[in-house]
Design a protein around this motif. Structure first.
Motif, short mmCIF file in Angstrom:
data_model
loop_
_atom_site.label_atom_id
_atom_site.label_comp_id
_atom_site.label_asym_id
_atom_site.label_seq_id
_atom_site.Cartn_x
_atom_site.Cartn_y
_atom_site.Cartn_z
N VAL A 1 32.49 25.57 36.23
CA VAL A 1 33.91 25.93 36.27
C VAL A 1 34.58 25.65 34.93
N GLN A 2 34.36 24.49 34.36
CA GLN A 2 35.01 24.13 33.11
C GLN A 2 34.55 25.02 31.95
N LEU A 3 33.27 25.36 31.92
CA LEU A 3 32.76 26.24 30.87
C LEU A 3 33.39 27.62 30.94
N PHE A 4 33.57 28.14 32.16
CA PHE A 4 34.18 29.46 32.31
C PHE A 4 35.68 29.42 32.00
N GLN A 5 36.32 28.30 32.25
CA GLN A 5 37.74 28.20 31.90
C GLN A 5 37.94 28.25 30.39
N ARG A 6 37.01 27.68 29.65
CA ARG A 6 37.10 27.74 28.18
C ARG A 6 36.90 29.15 27.66
N ARG A 7 36.11 29.95 28.33
CA ARG A 7 35.78 31.32 27.89
C ARG A 7 36.56 32.38 28.66
N ARG A 8 37.67 32.00 29.23
CA ARG A 8 38.46 32.92 30.05
C ARG A 8 38.92 34.15 29.27
N THR A 9 39.35 33.95 28.03
CA THR A 9 39.83 35.10 27.24
C THR A 9 38.71 36.07 26.93
N MET A 10 37.51 35.54 26.71
CA MET A 10 36.38 36.43 26.45
C MET A 10 36.05 37.25 27.70
N LEU A 11 36.07 36.63 28.86
CA LEU A 11 35.80 37.36 30.10
C LEU A 11 36.86 38.43 30.34
N ARG A 12 38.10 38.11 30.08
CA ARG A 12 39.18 39.10 30.27
C ARG A 12 39.05 40.25 29.28
N THR A 13 38.67 39.93 28.05
CA THR A 13 38.49 40.98 27.05
C THR A 13 37.35 41.90 27.45
N LEU A 14 36.25 41.34 27.91
CA LEU A 14 35.12 42.16 28.34
C LEU A 14 35.47 43.03 29.54
N SER A 15 36.27 42.51 30.44
CA SER A 15 36.57 43.26 31.66
C SER A 15 37.73 44.23 31.51
N SER A 16 38.39 44.21 30.36
CA SER A 16 39.53 45.10 30.13
C SER A 16 39.06 46.54 29.89
N SER A 17 39.78 47.47 30.48
CA SER A 17 39.44 48.88 30.27
C SER A 17 40.06 49.41 28.98
N LEU B 1 31.76 41.88 20.44
CA LEU B 1 32.10 40.60 21.07
C LEU B 1 30.87 39.97 21.71
N LEU B 2 30.06 40.78 22.38
CA LEU B 2 28.83 40.24 23.00
C LEU B 2 27.85 39.71 21.95
#
Length: 115
Positions: A58-74, A84-85
């Motif tokens: 959970v903590q690791l994904f909270q740190r990378r939240r912006t990266m996940l949002r950027t990847l999932s953005s259309s 980015l990858l």
């Protein structure tokens, strides 16, 4: 029956997850659109909370939240996501754990069956 994107490129995702950092960068440089879409699908499900996270992650994904949002953005282009990858390739094995891939595949099949 239509197969999910994650299921179709499962072998590639496992190969990326298990490869060394140098090999992972090479695999990501030569990624196809379907493979990119499957990684984006897993990132989207992780960002939206559709995949239950393991407590230790959970903590690791909270740190990378912006990266996940950027990847999932259309709105972000294919080339930008690819860049980015490649830059953040060390995060890929965590994102593509077997536990998360299985949940993503099950959710996609459930959505296909309902529609």
């Amino acid at each position: 029956m239509d197969q999910s994107k994650v299921y179709q490129s499962l072998n590639y995702l496992v190969a990326v997850r298990n490869s060394s950092p140098i090999d992972r960068k090479t695999l990501l440089r030569n990624i196809t659109r379907l493979q990119m879409e499957s990684i984006v699908e897993v990132a989207k499900r992780l960002a939206n909370g559709e995949i239950n996270l393991l407590r230790r992650d959970v903590q690791l994904f909270q740190r990378r939240r912006t990266m996940l949002r950027t990847l999932s953005s259309s709105r972000i282009s294919y080339e930008r996501k690819k860049t980015l990858l490649i830059r953040r390739h060390s995060f890929i094995p965590l994102m593509l754990k077997s536990f998360y891939l299985i949940q993503a595949i099950v959710d996609e099949f459930r959505n296909i069956r309902e529609s």
